[in-house]
Design an enzyme around this catalytic site. Sequence first.
Site, PDB file in Angstrom:
ATOM      1  N   LYS A  99      52.067  40.607  33.359  1.00  0.00           N
ATOM      2  CA  LYS A  99      52.314  41.962  33.335  1.00  0.00           C
ATOM      3  C   LYS A  99      53.800  42.365  33.630  1.00  0.00           C
ATOM      4  O   LYS A  99      54.300  43.679  33.121  1.00  0.00           O
ATOM      5  CB  LYS A  99      51.367  42.816  34.242  1.00  0.00           C
TER       6      LYS A  99
HETATM    7  C1  LIG Z   1      45.842  41.962  33.507  1.00  0.00           C
HETATM    8  C2  LIG Z   1      45.413  40.403  33.515  1.00  0.00           C
HETATM    9  C3  LIG Z   1      44.481  39.852  32.666  1.00  0.00           C
HETATM   10  C4  LIG Z   1      43.884  40.662  31.591  1.00  0.00           C
HETATM   11  O1  LIG Z   1      44.856  41.256  30.776  1.00  0.00           O
HETATM   12  P1  LIG Z   1      44.335  42.276  29.782  1.00  0.00           P
HETATM   13  O2  LIG Z   1      45.590  42.761  28.897  1.00  0.00           O
HETATM   14  O3  LIG Z   1      43.820  43.423  30.876  1.00  0.00           O
HETATM   15  O4  LIG Z   1      43.190  42.090  28.767  1.00  0.00           O
HETATM   16  C5  LIG Z   1      44.374  38.566  32.629  1.00  0.00           C
HETATM   17  N1  LIG Z   1      45.246  37.872  33.533  1.00  0.00           N
HETATM   18  C6  LIG Z   1      46.024  38.407  34.577  1.00  0.00           C
HETATM   19  C7  LIG Z   1      46.390  37.272  35.704  1.00  0.00           C
HETATM   20  C8  LIG Z   1      46.243  39.749  34.429  1.00  0.00           C
HETATM   21  O5  LIG Z   1      47.097  40.159  35.434  1.00  0.00           O
END
Ligand SMILES: *Cc1c(COP(=O)(O)O)cnc(C)c1O
Length: 495
Positions: free
Chosen positions: A112
């Site tokens: 993120k």
């Molecule tokens: C947020 C997240 C996901 C999921 O991603 P999306 O875009 O919500 O589908 C998967 N793995 C990790 C480590 C995350 O932080």
Amino acid sequence: MNYVSTRNNSVKVSSAFAIAHGISAEGGLYVPESIPKLSAEDFANLSELDYKGKAEYILKKYLTDFSNEEISYCVKGAYTGSFDDEKPAAIAQLGSNINILELWHGPTCAFKDLALQLLPYLLTTSTKKVSDGKKTVILVATSGDTGKAALEGFKDVENTEIIVFYPSEGVSPMQKLQMDSQKGNNVHVCAIKGNFDDAQTGVKKIFTDDEIKATLAQNGMEFSSANSINWGRLVPQIIYYISAYCDMLAKGDDLSDGFNVVVPTGNFGNILAAYYAKEMGVPVNKLICASNANRVLTDFINTGVYDRNRDFYTTMSPSMDILISSNLERMLYILADGDDKYITELQNNLSKDGKFTVNDTVLSKLQNLFYGACCDDNGTLETIKNTFDKYGYLCDTHTAVAVNAYEQYLQQTGDSRLVLIASTASPYKFAKSVISALSDDIPESEFDTVEALSGLTNTTVPTPIAELKNATARFKDIFDKADMYNAVCKCLKID
Ligand SMILES: *Cc1c(COP(=O)(O)O)cnc(C)c1O
């Protein structure tokens, strides 16, 4: 390039408006009116550029109301000095045809960061254009990683306040400490009694509540969102799929048949970005959507019935513990050829009955593009162990779900073409679970576990995690899920 709402496409706004507001007034999500295509010449140009150059190149196609200077300012601010070796999206190769796209070399060790380092720049640039100087209040619902990444991105950003809600029992101890110890003068962190969906539903409700919005306006403030419903979160994610394709070409991978992409999925943001990259011209074959025991997306892809009426599991891949995948709405809008009435109907069914069923046309398009697979915690642990034994590669619990889903896909289809697996977090963020896959000897404390994992696997602890050892919790309040509105007022000192 205009952006339209998935629930009313006569609403047409600029990218700055879409980013500044996060969500459309009637509850729909903003999507670009059309998807820009990259020509052979574009790809040739892109291959000459570093990550920041690629980011600027791609953003210019989507944020047409930003000046080149603004885009350049945003990109340089986001990606200078915040990622290991200035490489936000590095590829690790396992065996001959598995590429792991490591998206966790940023300040919070989760993918993120790639979006949330950029979003504050996009957002403050956008609000200057469209919101005449109002203070932006960012509300975030998080299952762990978004919260910390958003806090890091927005801390001490001028003219913003950020309030993060997380389920008090639904995040890892490391994630909890990361958030509760957050520094900055404009940051607020609230644990709630409830799960992630409660947090997300609460935030959405606050966002669309006219009375609260009016109170905020009286105080010179305005809400926006750092969740992946904000287009400013999604667009940065498209960049790394295009960058990965260029990197694979550069290292001489055979891409004559294209490649498959596997994404460990929760809110459907990351995999949607991969879809956009595909539509732009990256030769992606199948998009493999990996879920944990909360397999609502696997079932949806297999049957066309999206049904959240089911048990909710708290798993060792908490960022995927989600039963309402918000960004799916954008995908459905595209698959339904922009039929906003149909999308409104589906989403109304979802909020009324907790389920909807798509028509055969949408289902067949969905199944052409996507393959869905899932695994539970046992499968996750087995995959962590097998991947480490076979390749000496240590993956976190979320990435392991993706590797497991890929193995199921491979076994079922025999499609062994090159694959790109999105690795979404450092294994050290989930050290207890990861070490339990490899050893019976699990230390009591979180930080002893981190050190033990490093010793056992001969891998390095990322600096942001090592530094947490000396952090102290600043935020300790736990709110009832019905009290989120009051929590917001308290944080903003308004009533
Ligand atoms: C947020 C997240 C996901 C999921 O991603 P999306 O875009 O919500 O589908 C998967 N793995 C990790 C480590 C995350 O932080």
